[in-house]
Motif scaffolding. Structure first.
Motif, PDB file in Angstrom:
ATOM      1  N   SER A 155       0.824  -1.209   0.000  1.00  0.00           N
ATOM      2  CA  SER A 155       0.000   0.000   0.000  1.00  0.00           C
ATOM      3  C   SER A 155       0.858   1.259   0.000  1.00  0.00           C
ATOM      4  N   ALA A 156       1.944   1.246   0.786  1.00  0.00           N
ATOM      5  CA  ALA A 156       2.833   2.405   0.842  1.00  0.00           C
ATOM      6  C   ALA A 156       3.494   2.637  -0.510  1.00  0.00           C
ATOM      7  N   GLU A 157       3.929   1.565  -1.159  1.00  0.00           N
ATOM      8  CA  GLU A 157       4.557   1.703  -2.471  1.00  0.00           C
ATOM      9  C   GLU A 157       3.572   2.253  -3.498  1.00  0.00           C
ATOM     10  N   LYS A 158       2.354   1.773  -3.453  1.00  0.00           N
ATOM     11  CA  LYS A 158       1.327   2.252  -4.373  1.00  0.00           C
ATOM     12  C   LYS A 158       1.042   3.733  -4.141  1.00  0.00           C
ATOM     13  N   ALA A 159       1.038   4.131  -2.874  1.00  0.00           N
ATOM     14  CA  ALA A 159       0.735   5.528  -2.537  1.00  0.00           C
ATOM     15  C   ALA A 159       1.800   6.483  -3.070  1.00  0.00           C
ATOM     16  N   VAL A 160       3.082   6.168  -2.860  1.00  0.00           N
ATOM     17  CA  VAL A 160       4.133   7.102  -3.281  1.00  0.00           C
ATOM     18  C   VAL A 160       4.384   7.057  -4.780  1.00  0.00           C
ATOM     19  N   ALA A 161       3.962   5.969  -5.438  1.00  0.00           N
ATOM     20  CA  ALA A 161       4.225   5.818  -6.870  1.00  0.00           C
ATOM     21  C   ALA A 161       3.579   6.912  -7.705  1.00  0.00           C
ATOM     22  N   GLY A 162       2.562   7.564  -7.158  1.00  0.00           N
ATOM     23  CA  GLY A 162       1.889   8.631  -7.891  1.00  0.00           C
ATOM     24  C   GLY A 162       2.676   9.918  -7.951  1.00  0.00           C
ATOM     25  N   HIS A 163       3.813   9.963  -7.272  1.00  0.00           N
ATOM     26  CA  HIS A 163       4.651  11.163  -7.268  1.00  0.00           C
ATOM     27  C   HIS A 163       6.008  10.825  -7.875  1.00  0.00           C
ATOM     28  N   GLY A 164       6.587  11.761  -8.602  1.00  0.00           N
ATOM     29  CA  GLY A 164       7.901  11.534  -9.177  1.00  0.00           C
ATOM     30  C   GLY A 164       8.948  11.307  -8.115  1.00  0.00           C
ATOM     31  N   LYS A 165       8.791  12.002  -6.980  1.00  0.00           N
ATOM     32  CA  LYS A 165       9.710  11.818  -5.862  1.00  0.00           C
ATOM     33  C   LYS A 165       8.926  11.928  -4.573  1.00  0.00           C
ATOM     34  N   ALA A 166       8.974  10.896  -3.761  1.00  0.00           N
ATOM     35  CA  ALA A 166       8.270  10.874  -2.483  1.00  0.00           C
ATOM     36  C   ALA A 166       8.817   9.730  -1.656  1.00  0.00           C
ATOM     37  N   ALA A 167       8.594   9.784  -0.360  1.00  0.00           N
ATOM     38  CA  ALA A 167       9.055   8.720   0.534  1.00  0.00           C
ATOM     39  C   ALA A 167       8.137   8.639   1.741  1.00  0.00           C
ATOM     40  N   MET A 168       7.969   7.424   2.268  1.00  0.00           N
ATOM     41  CA  MET A 168       7.066   7.227   3.409  1.00  0.00           C
ATOM     42  C   MET A 168       7.555   6.067   4.269  1.00  0.00           C
ATOM     43  N   VAL A 169       7.293   6.158   5.563  1.00  0.00           N
ATOM     44  CA  VAL A 169       7.626   5.108   6.531  1.00  0.00           C
ATOM     45  C   VAL A 169       6.451   4.935   7.472  1.00  0.00           C
ATOM     46  N   ALA A 170       6.178   3.677   7.839  1.00  0.00           N
ATOM     47  CA  ALA A 170       5.153   3.377   8.844  1.00  0.00           C
ATOM     48  C   ALA A 170       5.777   2.543   9.952  1.00  0.00           C
ATOM     49  N   LEU A 171       5.388   2.833  11.195  1.00  0.00           N
ATOM     50  CA  LEU A 171       5.929   2.157  12.378  1.00  0.00           C
ATOM     51  C   LEU A 171       4.808   1.633  13.261  1.00  0.00           C
ATOM     52  N   LYS A 172       5.117   0.598  14.032  1.00  0.00           N
ATOM     53  CA  LYS A 172       4.266   0.206  15.143  1.00  0.00           C
ATOM     54  C   LYS A 172       4.709   1.054  16.325  1.00  0.00           C
ATOM     55  N   ALA A 173       3.857   1.972  16.756  1.00  0.00           N
ATOM     56  CA  ALA A 173       4.262   2.989  17.726  1.00  0.00           C
ATOM     57  C   ALA A 173       4.746   2.402  19.034  1.00  0.00           C
ATOM     58  N   SER A 174       4.114   1.359  19.516  1.00  0.00           N
ATOM     59  CA  SER A 174       4.422   0.817  20.842  1.00  0.00           C
ATOM     60  C   SER A 174       5.736   0.060  20.904  1.00  0.00           C
ATOM     61  N   THR A 175       6.291  -0.330  19.746  1.00  0.00           N
ATOM     62  CA  THR A 175       7.528  -1.105  19.746  1.00  0.00           C
ATOM     63  C   THR A 175       8.641  -0.490  18.911  1.00  0.00           C
ATOM     64  N   GLY A 176       8.307   0.332  17.946  1.00  0.00           N
ATOM     65  CA  GLY A 176       9.302   0.861  17.026  1.00  0.00           C
ATOM     66  C   GLY A 176       9.524  -0.007  15.797  1.00  0.00           C
ATOM     67  N   GLU A 177       8.804  -1.110  15.668  1.00  0.00           N
ATOM     68  CA  GLU A 177       8.969  -1.984  14.509  1.00  0.00           C
ATOM     69  C   GLU A 177       8.580  -1.244  13.227  1.00  0.00           C
ATOM     70  N   ILE A 178       9.455  -1.296  12.233  1.00  0.00           N
ATOM     71  CA  ILE A 178       9.195  -0.659  10.951  1.00  0.00           C
ATOM     72  C   ILE A 178       8.310  -1.575  10.126  1.00  0.00           C
ATOM     73  N   LEU A 179       7.140  -1.075   9.743  1.00  0.00           N
ATOM     74  CA  LEU A 179       6.147  -1.883   9.030  1.00  0.00           C
ATOM     75  C   LEU A 179       6.168  -1.667   7.526  1.00  0.00           C
ATOM     76  N   ALA A 180       6.605  -0.491   7.072  1.00  0.00           N
ATOM     77  CA  ALA A 180       6.639  -0.205   5.638  1.00  0.00           C
ATOM     78  C   ALA A 180       7.671   0.873   5.357  1.00  0.00           C
ATOM     79  N   VAL A 181       8.354   0.729   4.221  1.00  0.00           N
ATOM     80  CA  VAL A 181       9.337   1.697   3.745  1.00  0.00           C
ATOM     81  C   VAL A 181       9.111   1.855   2.248  1.00  0.00           C
ATOM     82  N   ALA A 182       8.780   3.040   1.800  1.00  0.00           N
ATOM     83  CA  ALA A 182       8.489   3.223   0.376  1.00  0.00           C
ATOM     84  C   ALA A 182       9.188   4.464  -0.149  1.00  0.00           C
ATOM     85  N   ASN A 183       9.725   4.341  -1.361  1.00  0.00           N
ATOM     86  CA  ASN A 183      10.400   5.445  -2.028  1.00  0.00           C
ATOM     87  C   ASN A 183       9.951   5.529  -3.482  1.00  0.00           C
TER      88      ASN A 183
END
Length: 558
Positions: free
Chosen positions: A270-298
């Motif tokens: 989902s993160a990759e699909k979201a940023v793909a609409g922009h020529g340049k964009a980046a996004m990260v999602a975390l599990k707040a209570s632990t710090g686990e990285i759930l998604a990384v998209a560029n």
């Protein structure tokens, strides 16, 4: 060490060639012994006239064909003599044959566009009895040498291969690290073909964990990155950190070992699909209570890992950290009166709000929700130069050495004074962040304390994660959550967050960059235990550019 090898052609950058025809060596003009360099010497006794101005179309064609002909024939010295950097070109072209084990190469120029000539490459790699064909596209640009007036190739490492940068080289041999089979938190394999946004992450994981995951190395051709090289930023938006080595061609496959990550393949897609609409964009999602990285998209997917290693001014999203400082110092309160004039001056700089708005007789909550710059600048005179730096480090973990499992830039809030200190309060000046940092800031507000983000469990290699020295005070944490909720429901983030229910909070940001027409758009938010942040360079207002990307992810996973 290199990225996991997925195919002979990386990221769709290189076009396959069918029947590419080569050409033989061409006569070279203007070599070391050519005293005239093809110039008009004029009358006897006069100084030679030197050509000026851009090369003609004929010069571009001739120079390109002579250079490619010499390279193709294996004559690195003659090819290098047709560039504006003989030493560097000769070393690179010699290494192309020797270190990359290129037995022969066919180079076919295409039609020039101005001074740039694209060309097709078809090479044969030979290593210890193993042979493979390798095809890709590259390009060169012809310039005029100022000292001689000759038309020469403007030398850059990317002429040899578009993935090369200063100090990089091509190597063929047994891989330093076995391939890995990276899997998400539920055991689903994370393939680059299905998740192109993980291009840099998978490369970094292999480089660090390839020899720990139980696999066996194969034989490959790869880009060996320059030691300690750092990418240069664009327009003041720097890129911190070293790119991992990158596999370009597999001669014989190794046996991958399995490495479990914290990623969620559904959110990742989902993160990759979201940023793909922009020529340049980046996004990260975390599990707040632990710090686990759930998604990384560029975006672009095969470009620099801006999400984890970018270094950008965060604009008004920085006001989350600044507000925590003002709240804990008693310089602001959620429903306390707070100034928001059109202008505020500090250190000789005159600061203003977007469209020069003002809030008369307003509260701090109103100023935060509307992102009033002067509400923060007005408090600069009551702060010490190091206050913001300490707050960012001690409470939010910014600038600590984060051990995430892959290379990251962990934010920077330097101690500054006068106008630069005031600018830092609103996310300009010397402050630098990326989506990972700002997602962590939102997560810290949500939970009240910093949990260092990580992509591979620390137990895998006994890493010591970074720890902030203290948590937010309970009163400040409660007020910050209320401020971010107000912003998400009735402030600058409300439009983007419309339809996102539950326990939510958000902050927008727009960071101006010298020489850049539109500001960089920022957005950081949380919904329940999911925190996310995005940046859209040149996107303008964060609520309009980065906001919809983050909100889309929160709707799915919050």
């Amino acid at each position: 060490m290199r990225s996991g090898a997925k195919a002979a052609v990386i990221g769709g950058v290189f076009a396959a060639m069918v029947g590419a025809a080569g050409f033989g060596a061409y006569a070279l003009i203007g070599g070391d012994d050519d005293s005239s360099g093809g110039l008009d010497l004029g009358a006897v006794g006069d100084k030679p006239s030197i050509e000026t101005g851009p090369p003609s179309a004929a010069e571009v064609r001739t120079t390109a064909r002579e250079f490619l002909g010499a390279w193709e024939s294996g004559n690195a010295s003659d090819a290098a003599s047709l560039t504006d950097s003989r030493g560097d070109a000769k070393a690179a072209l010699t290494g192309y044959r020797k270190d990359a084990r290129i037995e022969r190469v066919t180079l076919e120029p295409r039609a020039a566009t101005g001074r740039t000539v694209p060309f097709d490459v078809s090479a044969v790699i030979s290593y210890r009895g193993q042979r493979a064909t390798w095809t890709y596209d590259s390009a060169l640009t012809v310039t005029r040498q100022k000292t001689t007036g000759r038309a020469v190739v403007d030398w850059k490492p990317s002429v040899v291969h578009p993935g090369l940068r200063e100090g990089d080289s091509l190597k063929t041999g047994e891989a330093d690290a076995p391939p890995i089979k990276a899997v998400d938190r539920d055991g689903a394999e994370l393939k680059e073909k299905e998740h192109p946004g993980l291009h840099g992450v998978l490369a970094a994981l292999r480089e660090r964990y390839g020899d720990k995951a139980g696999g066996k190395a194969g034989v490959e051709l790869w880009i060996a990155r320059a030691k300690d090289a750092k990418d240069k930023g664009e327009g003041g938006a720097g890129e911190a950190g070293k790119r991992p080595d990158e596999t370009l061609k597999v001669l014989s496959k190794g046996t991958p070992g399995t490495l479990r990550t914290t990623l969620d393949s559904g959110l990742q897609a989902s993160a990759e699909k979201a940023v793909a609409g922009h020529g340049k964009a980046a996004m990260v999602a975390l599990k707040a209570s632990t710090g686990e990285i759930l998604a990384v998209a560029n975006s672009p997917a095969s470009g620099f890992n801006t999400a984890l290693q970018g270094s950008y001014a965060p604009g008004s999203t920085m006001k989350v950290i600044t507000s925590s400082l003002l709240l804990e110092k008693g310089l602001a309160g959620y429903d306390k009166p707070h100034p928001c004039p059109k202008y505020s001056t500090y250190g000789g700089w005159k600061f203003q709000n977007d469209d020069k708005f003002e809030i008369k007789h307003g509260t701090f909550a109103q100023s935060f929700a509307r992102s009033c710059n002067t509400a923060f600048i007005s408090q600069a005179k009551k702060l010490d130069d190091g206050d913001l730096t300490r707050q960012a480090r001690e409470v939010f973990g910014i600038g600590l050495n984060w051990q995430t499992g892959v290379p990251t830039f962990d934010g920077s809030v330097p101690v500054q004074s006068q106008a630069q200190m005031a600018a830092s309060l609103i996310g300009q000046g010397g402050v630098r962040m990326n989506p990972l940092n700002m997602a962590s800031v939102a997560a810290t507000v949500r939970t009240g304390s910093f949990h260092q983000p990580f992509l591979v469990a620390p137990s895998v290699d006994d890493r010591q994660v970074a720890k902030a020295s203290r948590a937010l005070s309970p009163a400040a944490a409660d007020q910050l959550r209320s401020l971010m909720r107000l912003t998400a429901t009735a402030g600058t983030a409300a439009e983007a967050m419309a339809g996102v229910g539950g326990d939510i909070g958000a902050k927008t940001g727009s960071a101006e960059v010298d020489g850049q027409k539109e500001a960089n758009g920022w957005f950081t938010a949380y919904r329940g235990d999911l925190a996310a942040s995005a940046v859209v360079p040149g996107g303008g207002h964060g609520g309009e550019s980065a906001g919809p990307l983050v909100a889309q992810l929160l709707r799915q996973g919050g």
